[in-house]
Design a protein around this motif. Sequence first.
Motif, PDB file in Angstrom:
ATOM      1  N   LEU A  22       0.800  -1.223   0.000  1.00 53.14           N
ATOM      2  CA  LEU A  22       0.000   0.000   0.000  1.00 53.14           C
ATOM      3  C   LEU A  22       0.832   1.272   0.000  1.00 53.14           C
ATOM      4  O   LEU A  22       0.462   2.244  -0.656  1.00 53.14           O
ATOM      5  CB  LEU A  22      -0.957  -0.005   1.192  1.00 53.14           C
ATOM      6  CG  LEU A  22      -2.085  -1.031   1.096  1.00 53.14           C
ATOM      7  CD1 LEU A  22      -2.905  -1.049   2.372  1.00 53.14           C
ATOM      8  CD2 LEU A  22      -2.962  -0.746  -0.111  1.00 53.14           C
ATOM      9  N   GLN A  23       1.960   1.300   0.712  1.00 52.08           N
ATOM     10  CA  GLN A  23       2.746   2.534   0.785  1.00 52.08           C
ATOM     11  C   GLN A  23       3.334   2.946  -0.551  1.00 52.08           C
ATOM     12  O   GLN A  23       3.511   4.122  -0.817  1.00 52.08           O
ATOM     13  CB  GLN A  23       3.881   2.416   1.813  1.00 52.08           C
ATOM     14  CG  GLN A  23       3.401   2.387   3.243  1.00 52.08           C
ATOM     15  CD  GLN A  23       3.492   0.990   3.836  1.00 52.08           C
ATOM     16  OE1 GLN A  23       3.178   0.002   3.187  1.00 52.08           O
ATOM     17  NE2 GLN A  23       3.920   0.902   5.076  1.00 52.08           N
ATOM     18  N   THR A  24       3.664   1.989  -1.406  1.00 53.55           N
ATOM     19  CA  THR A  24       4.331   2.314  -2.672  1.00 53.55           C
ATOM     20  C   THR A  24       3.482   2.018  -3.901  1.00 53.55           C
ATOM     21  O   THR A  24       3.811   2.464  -4.994  1.00 53.55           O
ATOM     22  CB  THR A  24       5.644   1.516  -2.807  1.00 53.55           C
ATOM     23  OG1 THR A  24       5.324   0.122  -2.913  1.00 53.55           O
ATOM     24  CG2 THR A  24       6.574   1.781  -1.641  1.00 53.55           C
ATOM     25  N   GLY A  25       2.448   1.208  -3.741  1.00 54.40           N
ATOM     26  CA  GLY A  25       1.638   0.797  -4.875  1.00 54.40           C
ATOM     27  C   GLY A  25       2.248  -0.337  -5.676  1.00 54.40           C
ATOM     28  O   GLY A  25       1.654  -0.818  -6.640  1.00 54.40           O
ATOM     29  N   GLU A  26       3.437  -0.784  -5.302  1.00 50.41           N
ATOM     30  CA  GLU A  26       4.095  -1.882  -6.013  1.00 50.41           C
ATOM     31  C   GLU A  26       3.321  -3.177  -5.797  1.00 50.41           C
ATOM     32  O   GLU A  26       2.699  -3.376  -4.760  1.00 50.41           O
ATOM     33  CB  GLU A  26       5.522  -2.075  -5.504  1.00 50.41           C
ATOM     34  CG  GLU A  26       6.427  -0.911  -5.832  1.00 50.41           C
ATOM     35  CD  GLU A  26       7.740  -0.995  -5.085  1.00 50.41           C
ATOM     36  OE1 GLU A  26       8.734  -1.355  -5.724  1.00 50.41           O
ATOM     37  OE2 GLU A  26       7.747  -0.695  -3.879  1.00 50.41           O
ATOM     38  N   THR A  27       3.399  -4.044  -6.793  1.00 44.19           N
ATOM     39  CA  THR A  27       2.758  -5.347  -6.698  1.00 44.19           C
ATOM     40  C   THR A  27       3.764  -6.442  -7.028  1.00 44.19           C
ATOM     41  O   THR A  27       4.755  -6.206  -7.720  1.00 44.19           O
ATOM     42  CB  THR A  27       1.559  -5.467  -7.656  1.00 44.19           C
ATOM     43  OG1 THR A  27       2.013  -5.279  -8.991  1.00 44.19           O
ATOM     44  CG2 THR A  27       0.470  -4.459  -7.319  1.00 44.19           C
ATOM     45  N   TYR A  28       3.488  -7.606  -6.528  1.00 37.86           N
ATOM     46  CA  TYR A  28       4.265  -8.790  -6.874  1.00 37.86           C
ATOM     47  C   TYR A  28       3.363 -10.002  -6.772  1.00 37.86           C
ATOM     48  O   TYR A  28       2.311  -9.947  -6.141  1.00 37.86           O
ATOM     49  CB  TYR A  28       5.516  -8.939  -5.995  1.00 37.86           C
ATOM     50  CG  TYR A  28       5.269  -9.181  -4.524  1.00 37.86           C
ATOM     51  CD1 TYR A  28       5.194 -10.482  -4.008  1.00 37.86           C
ATOM     52  CD2 TYR A  28       5.144  -8.126  -3.619  1.00 37.86           C
ATOM     53  CE1 TYR A  28       5.001 -10.703  -2.650  1.00 37.86           C
ATOM     54  CE2 TYR A  28       4.961  -8.342  -2.275  1.00 37.86           C
ATOM     55  CZ  TYR A  28       4.885  -9.637  -1.792  1.00 37.86           C
ATOM     56  OH  TYR A  28       4.692  -9.868  -0.452  1.00 37.86           O
ATOM     57  N   THR A  29       3.756 -11.074  -7.434  1.00 38.26           N
ATOM     58  CA  THR A  29       2.992 -12.308  -7.328  1.00 38.26           C
ATOM     59  C   THR A  29       3.636 -13.194  -6.282  1.00 38.26           C
ATOM     60  O   THR A  29       4.854 -13.181  -6.090  1.00 38.26           O
ATOM     61  CB  THR A  29       2.911 -13.056  -8.665  1.00 38.26           C
ATOM     62  OG1 THR A  29       4.227 -13.332  -9.125  1.00 38.26           O
ATOM     63  CG2 THR A  29       2.139 -12.256  -9.696  1.00 38.26           C
ATOM     64  N   CYS A  30       2.790 -13.941  -5.614  1.00 41.83           N
ATOM     65  CA  CYS A  30       3.262 -14.835  -4.557  1.00 41.83           C
ATOM     66  C   CYS A  30       2.410 -16.099  -4.618  1.00 41.83           C
ATOM     67  O   CYS A  30       1.174 -16.018  -4.595  1.00 41.83           O
ATOM     68  CB  CYS A  30       3.105 -14.136  -3.197  1.00 41.83           C
ATOM     69  SG  CYS A  30       3.851 -15.011  -1.817  1.00 41.83           S
ATOM     70  N   ARG A  42      11.309 -10.626  -4.704  1.00 41.00           N
ATOM     71  CA  ARG A  42      11.370 -10.498  -6.165  1.00 41.00           C
ATOM     72  C   ARG A  42      11.024  -9.104  -6.677  1.00 41.00           C
ATOM     73  O   ARG A  42      11.076  -8.871  -7.883  1.00 41.00           O
ATOM     74  CB  ARG A  42      10.427 -11.515  -6.805  1.00 41.00           C
ATOM     75  CG  ARG A  42      10.910 -12.947  -6.674  1.00 41.00           C
ATOM     76  CD  ARG A  42      10.115 -13.872  -7.564  1.00 41.00           C
ATOM     77  NE  ARG A  42       8.703 -13.919  -7.218  1.00 41.00           N
ATOM     78  CZ  ARG A  42       8.171 -14.728  -6.313  1.00 41.00           C
ATOM     79  NH1 ARG A  42       8.932 -15.570  -5.649  1.00 41.00           N
ATOM     80  NH2 ARG A  42       6.875 -14.712  -6.071  1.00 41.00           N
ATOM     81  N   ILE A  43      10.670  -8.154  -5.827  1.00 37.31           N
ATOM     82  CA  ILE A  43      10.286  -6.838  -6.356  1.00 37.31           C
ATOM     83  C   ILE A  43      11.485  -6.011  -6.790  1.00 37.31           C
ATOM     84  O   ILE A  43      11.318  -4.947  -7.358  1.00 37.31           O
ATOM     85  CB  ILE A  43       9.382  -6.036  -5.393  1.00 37.31           C
ATOM     86  CG1 ILE A  43      10.097  -5.687  -4.101  1.00 37.31           C
ATOM     87  CG2 ILE A  43       8.073  -6.734  -5.163  1.00 37.31           C
ATOM     88  CD1 ILE A  43       9.301  -4.760  -3.188  1.00 37.31           C
ATOM     89  N   GLY A  44      12.684  -6.484  -6.506  1.00 36.72           N
ATOM     90  CA  GLY A  44      13.867  -5.849  -7.056  1.00 36.72           C
ATOM     91  C   GLY A  44      14.520  -4.788  -6.201  1.00 36.72           C
ATOM     92  O   GLY A  44      15.461  -4.149  -6.644  1.00 36.72           O
TER      93      GLY A  44
END
Length: 122
Positions: A22-30, A42-44
């Motif tokens: 939520l703080q950054t809006g970044e997403t990843y699959t898990c 894995r978000i780098g």
Amino acid sequence: MDAAEARDAPASAPRSHLVRLLQTGETYTCNDTETLLQGMSRIGKKGIPVGCRGGGCGVCKVAVKSGSVRKIGVMSRAHISEQDEASGVVLACRVSPTCGVELEVLGKMQTTVCAPWGRIAS
């Protein structure tokens, strides 16, 4: 399905779920077979603190704001109280998603995960 068919049936394949920070809006699959922390790696972003990866250090504390997770191991009560856990505050190393999840990163991990790309706060 009888007992022999159940025994011979292939195990279900891991299911992938979208996780949003939520703080950054970044997403990843898990996958539902891995922890939220494993997926987050894995978000780098470099320097995501992972601590012990066994639920004892409290470094990977997150709040599950929507969606659901399942507990896959013991979380230290020194870092996550029963009340915390009941309200969705968990250790990312000890839970896996059961559906799409929105997380708020808390504690020590917040500095690194919420830092702008390419810059780690010190």
